[in-house]
Motif scaffolding. Structure first.
Motif, PDB file in Angstrom:
ATOM      1  N   PRO A 100       9.519  -5.014  -5.045  1.00  0.00           N
ATOM      2  CA  PRO A 100       9.591  -6.252  -4.226  1.00  0.00           C
ATOM      3  C   PRO A 100      10.264  -5.946  -3.023  1.00  0.00           C
ATOM      4  CG  PRO A 100      10.355  -6.866  -6.428  1.00  0.00           C
ATOM      5  CD  PRO A 100      10.180  -5.352  -6.486  1.00  0.00           C
ATOM      6  N   LEU A 101       9.935  -6.142  -1.825  1.00  0.00           N
ATOM      7  CA  LEU A 101      10.503  -5.802  -0.544  1.00  0.00           C
ATOM      8  C   LEU A 101      10.823  -7.124   0.099  1.00  0.00           C
ATOM      9  CD1 LEU A 101      11.589  -3.732   1.663  1.00  0.00           C
ATOM     10  CD2 LEU A 101       9.308  -3.860   2.221  1.00  0.00           C
ATOM     11  N   PRO A 102      12.038  -7.750   0.299  1.00  0.00           N
ATOM     12  CA  PRO A 102      12.467  -8.976   0.997  1.00  0.00           C
ATOM     13  C   PRO A 102      12.160  -8.559   2.565  1.00  0.00           C
ATOM     14  CG  PRO A 102      14.327  -7.929   0.402  1.00  0.00           C
ATOM     15  CD  PRO A 102      13.318  -7.012  -0.319  1.00  0.00           C
ATOM     16  N   ARG A 103      11.697  -9.596   3.216  1.00  0.00           N
ATOM     17  CA  ARG A 103      11.448  -9.683   4.852  1.00  0.00           C
ATOM     18  C   ARG A 103      12.407 -10.414   5.322  1.00  0.00           C
ATOM     19  NH1 ARG A 103       8.232 -13.251   7.943  1.00  0.00           N
ATOM     20  NH2 ARG A 103       7.812 -12.281  10.041  1.00  0.00           N
ATOM     21  N   ASN A 104      13.470  -9.872   5.980  1.00  0.00           N
ATOM     22  CA  ASN A 104      14.655 -10.454   6.451  1.00  0.00           C
ATOM     23  C   ASN A 104      14.804 -10.496   8.109  1.00  0.00           C
ATOM     24  OD1 ASN A 104      16.060 -10.514   3.926  1.00  0.00           O
ATOM     25  ND2 ASN A 104      16.758  -8.400   4.142  1.00  0.00           N
ATOM     26  N   ILE A 105      15.411 -11.261   8.689  1.00  0.00           N
ATOM     27  CA  ILE A 105      15.522 -11.562  10.019  1.00  0.00           C
ATOM     28  C   ILE A 105      17.021 -11.403  10.371  1.00  0.00           C
ATOM     29  CG2 ILE A 105      15.308 -13.047  11.989  1.00  0.00           C
ATOM     30  CD1 ILE A 105      13.219 -14.475  10.370  1.00  0.00           C
ATOM     31  N   THR A 106      17.346 -10.459  11.220  1.00  0.00           N
ATOM     32  CA  THR A 106      18.776 -10.574  11.590  1.00  0.00           C
ATOM     33  C   THR A 106      19.057 -10.952  12.799  1.00  0.00           C
ATOM     34  OG1 THR A 106      18.260  -8.345  12.600  1.00  0.00           O
ATOM     35  CG2 THR A 106      19.011  -8.345  10.244  1.00  0.00           C
ATOM     36  N   ALA A 107      20.307 -11.849  12.926  1.00  0.00           N
ATOM     37  CA  ALA A 107      20.664 -12.325  14.448  1.00  0.00           C
ATOM     38  C   ALA A 107      22.242 -12.410  14.710  1.00  0.00           C
ATOM     39  CB  ALA A 107      20.104 -13.804  14.171  1.00  0.00           C
ATOM     40  N   VAL A 108      22.707 -12.471  15.844  1.00  0.00           N
ATOM     41  CA  VAL A 108      24.015 -12.629  15.970  1.00  0.00           C
ATOM     42  C   VAL A 108      24.417 -14.172  15.977  1.00  0.00           C
ATOM     43  CG1 VAL A 108      25.842 -12.277  17.783  1.00  0.00           C
ATOM     44  CG2 VAL A 108      24.156 -10.591  17.291  1.00  0.00           C
ATOM     45  N   GLY A 109      25.659 -14.557  15.221  1.00  0.00           N
ATOM     46  CA  GLY A 109      25.950 -15.753  15.127  1.00  0.00           C
ATOM     47  C   GLY A 109      27.440 -16.077  15.459  1.00  0.00           C
ATOM     48  N   THR A 110      27.771 -17.380  15.634  1.00  0.00           N
ATOM     49  CA  THR A 110      29.273 -17.758  16.060  1.00  0.00           C
ATOM     50  C   THR A 110      29.683 -18.654  14.925  1.00  0.00           C
ATOM     51  OG1 THR A 110      28.750 -17.305  18.490  1.00  0.00           O
ATOM     52  CG2 THR A 110      30.772 -18.573  17.719  1.00  0.00           C
ATOM     53  N   ALA A 111      30.824 -18.342  14.630  1.00  0.00           N
ATOM     54  CA  ALA A 111      31.404 -19.492  13.608  1.00  0.00           C
ATOM     55  C   ALA A 111      32.193 -20.712  14.248  1.00  0.00           C
ATOM     56  CB  ALA A 111      32.653 -18.715  12.882  1.00  0.00           C
ATOM     57  N   ARG A 112      31.857 -21.702  13.735  1.00  0.00           N
ATOM     58  CA  ARG A 112      32.498 -22.951  14.535  1.00  0.00           C
ATOM     59  C   ARG A 112      32.857 -23.948  13.301  1.00  0.00           C
ATOM     60  NH1 ARG A 112      30.710 -22.860  19.441  1.00  0.00           N
ATOM     61  NH2 ARG A 112      28.679 -21.845  19.839  1.00  0.00           N
ATOM     62  N   ALA A 113      33.992 -24.606  13.677  1.00  0.00           N
ATOM     63  CA  ALA A 113      34.709 -25.391  12.647  1.00  0.00           C
ATOM     64  C   ALA A 113      33.596 -26.452  12.156  1.00  0.00           C
ATOM     65  CB  ALA A 113      35.938 -25.914  13.281  1.00  0.00           C
ATOM     66  N   ASN A 114      33.886 -27.030  11.191  1.00  0.00           N
ATOM     67  CA  ASN A 114      32.964 -28.078  10.580  1.00  0.00           C
ATOM     68  C   ASN A 114      33.376 -29.295  11.400  1.00  0.00           C
ATOM     69  OD1 ASN A 114      30.942 -29.328   8.967  1.00  0.00           O
ATOM     70  ND2 ASN A 114      32.825 -30.572   7.857  1.00  0.00           N
ATOM     71  N   GLU A 115      34.587 -29.740  11.807  1.00  0.00           N
ATOM     72  CA  GLU A 115      34.905 -30.570  12.605  1.00  0.00           C
ATOM     73  C   GLU A 115      36.115 -30.018  13.455  1.00  0.00           C
ATOM     74  OE1 GLU A 115      33.487 -33.286  13.104  1.00  0.00           O
ATOM     75  OE2 GLU A 115      32.436 -33.933  11.164  1.00  0.00           O
ATOM     76  N   SER A 116      36.099 -30.382  14.891  1.00  0.00           N
ATOM     77  CA  SER A 116      37.163 -29.803  15.779  1.00  0.00           C
ATOM     78  C   SER A 116      37.532 -30.886  16.811  1.00  0.00           C
ATOM     79  CB  SER A 116      36.667 -28.424  16.140  1.00  0.00           C
ATOM     80  OG  SER A 116      37.673 -27.948  16.996  1.00  0.00           O
ATOM     81  N   VAL A 117      38.890 -30.930  16.935  1.00  0.00           N
ATOM     82  CA  VAL A 117      39.180 -32.070  18.230  1.00  0.00           C
ATOM     83  C   VAL A 117      40.466 -31.479  18.566  1.00  0.00           C
ATOM     84  CG1 VAL A 117      40.587 -33.519  16.613  1.00  0.00           C
ATOM     85  CG2 VAL A 117      39.420 -34.271  18.456  1.00  0.00           C
ATOM     86  N   VAL A 118      40.642 -31.733  19.935  1.00  0.00           N
ATOM     87  CA  VAL A 118      42.040 -31.741  20.692  1.00  0.00           C
ATOM     88  C   VAL A 118      42.878 -32.982  20.445  1.00  0.00           C
ATOM     89  CG1 VAL A 118      43.263 -31.155  22.649  1.00  0.00           C
ATOM     90  CG2 VAL A 118      41.027 -29.936  22.303  1.00  0.00           C
TER      91      VAL A 118
END
Length: 364
Positions: free
Chosen positions: A58-76
Motif C-alpha cells: 500500500p502506498l498512501p497519497r499525501n499532500i504537504t503544505a505549510v501551516g500556521t499555529a493559532r490559539a483556539n481562543e485568543s484575546v487582548v
C-alpha cells in the motif's frame, strides 16, 4: 642535407616497404595471424552485489503544505471604561479559569451612586406598597398608584444601570486560558483599547494551511494529518481537519483549510510555523523498490535487474517517493530482483554474485 642524401633515404624507405609487402605472410606482426598463437579471452569475474525484490504494498497519497499555529481562543484584555487600576489580580503566564477577576478599577464613586440608587429604590417600593393598600380601601386614586409604580420601575432601572457600570470596572477572563505579559501597573490610568495583557486558550491549537484548488475534492472534514515543527524535529503532532473554507482565493487559486491539534503538553505556541502532511487516499497495489536501486541518467531513471546471474540495465518509469522507497509505474514486475548495493561495479551484462537478498523494509 644534400639532394643525394634525400634521394638515398627515399629509396631505402621504398625498398623496406616493398619487402614488407612482399613477405607480409612471413611476418607475424603483419600477417593474418595464422602462424601466431590465438589470444585467449579471459572470462569476466562475477561482481558481488546485494539485491532487493520488487514488492506490492500500500502506498498512501499525501499532500504537504505549510501551516500556521493559532490559539483556539485568543484575546487582548482591555478596559471598556477609563479608570485607575486599584488591583492586578494575576501573574504573567498564569493559567486562569473563565470569569476569574483579573483587574479591579477604582469604582468608589460608582458604588456611592449605587448606594443612592438603592435607597431611592427602597423608598419607591415602600411608597408603592403603601399606595396599593390604600387603593384597596379606596383612599387613593388609581392615577396616584400608577405614578408611584412608574417611579418604582425607574428606581429599579437606575439600580440595574449602576450594577452594569460597576461590573465594567471589574475586568474578568472571558474564557479559560494562559495570560501573557502584563503591560500595566497598579495605579495606571487605562482607557478603552489600551492593552493590559493577553489571554490565549492553547489546550487545542488550530492549524491553518492553504492547498491548491485541485485538491478540493480530496479534502474532507475529519481527515487526519500530521504536523511537524522545526522546534521539535523528532515530534509528530496528530490532528484532524475541522473546517474547509467556502471560498477559493481568486489570486492564488488556493483554498484555506483549518485543522485542530491537541496541545496537552503546551509545546505548540500560536504563530509557530508547521509543516503539514495530509493523507487523502491509499493506493493498495503499488510496486515499490528501495530508492538506492534507482539510477538517474540523462535518458531517464533505470535500475539494474538480476536475470540469469547477470545485471540487466532496465529503464523504468517512476511514480511517487515515500520513506526511502520509490514507486515503479512501468519497467518491472512484482518479484523482480534489483541491485541495491554494488551498482558502481556493474554495467549491462556484467555477471553478478548475489551475496544477500534484503527485505524491502530493510532496504530503506
Amino acid at each position: 642535407m644534400g639532394k643525394t642524401a634525400q634521394i638515398i633515404i627515399i629509396l631505402v624507405i621504398a625498398a623496406l616497404g616493398y619487402g614488407a609487402w612482399q613477405y607480409q605472410d612471413r611476418l607475424p606482426f603483419l600477417g593474418n595471424g595464422t602462424d601466431a598463437p590465438a589470444a585467449k579471452t579471459r572470462p569476466q569475474r562475477p561482481q558481488s552485489v546485494i539485491v532487493s525484490a520488487v514488492v506490492n504494498r500500500p502506498l498512501p497519497r499525501n499532500i504537504t503544505a505549510v501551516g500556521t499555529a493559532r490559539a483556539n481562543e485568543s484575546v487582548v484584555i482591555t478596559s471598556k471604561v477609563t479608570g485607575k487600576i486599584n488591583k492586578l489580580n494575576f501573574s504573567e503566564g498564569q493559567k486562569v479559569d473563565v470569569n476569574a477577576l483579573l483587574v479591579q478599577l477604582d469604582d468608589t464613586e460608582l458604588r456611592a451612586n449605587f448606594t443612592e440608587s438603592q435607597a431611592w429604590l427602597d423608598n419607591s417600593k415602600k411608597l408603592y406598597d403603601r399606595a396599593i393598600k390604600l387603593y384597596e380601601t379606596r383612599n387613593v386614586a388609581k392615577a396616584q398608584v400608577d405614578l408611584l409604580y412608574s417611579e418604582f420601575q425607574a428606581a429599579e432601572a437606575a439600580v440595574d444601570a449602576q450594577k452594569a457600570r460597576i461590573s465594567d470596572y471589574r475586568i474578568v477572563a472571558p474564557f479559560s486560558g494562559i495570560l501573557g505579559f502584563r503591560e500595566v501597573s497598579v495605579g495606571s490610568l487605562v482607557q478603552p483599547g489600551v492593552a493590559i495583557t493577553t489571554l490565549d486558550d492553547t489546550d487545542t491549537i488550530k492549524v491553518d494551511f492553504d492547498l491548491p484548488e485541485n485538491y478540493i475534492a480530496d479534502v474532507l472534514p475529519g481527515q487526519k494529518f500530521k504536523a511537524r515543527s522545526v522546534a521539535y524535529p523528532d515530534k509528530v503532532f496528530d490532528g484532524a481537519v475541522q473546517t474547509i473554507s467556502t471560498r477559493v482565493n481568486d489570486v492564488t487559486r488556493s483554498i484555506r483549510v483549518r485543522g485542530t491539534v491537541p496541545n496537552d503538553d503546551a509545546l505548540l505556541k500560536p504563530g509557530m510555523f508547521l509543516s503539514v502532511e495530509l493523507q487523502v487516499s491509499i493506493d493498495e497495489n503499488a510496486l515499490m523498490v528501495p530508492e538506492e536501486a534507482v539510477v538517474l541518467t540523462i535518458s531517464g531513471p533505470l535500475v539494474y535487474a538480476v536475470r540469469d546471474d547477470s545485471a540487466v540495465r532496465t529503464p523504468i518509469k517512476l511514480g511517487r517517493r515515500i520513506n526511502g522507497f520509490a514507486e515503479i509505474i512501468d519497467g518491472l514486475d512484482e518479484g523482480d530482483q534489483v541491485i541495491v548495493e554494488g551498482l558502481q561495479k556493474v554495467k549491462d551484462g556484467t555477471p553478478v554474485d548475489v551475496t544477500q537478498a534484503v527485505q524491502t523494509s530493510e532496504a530503506s
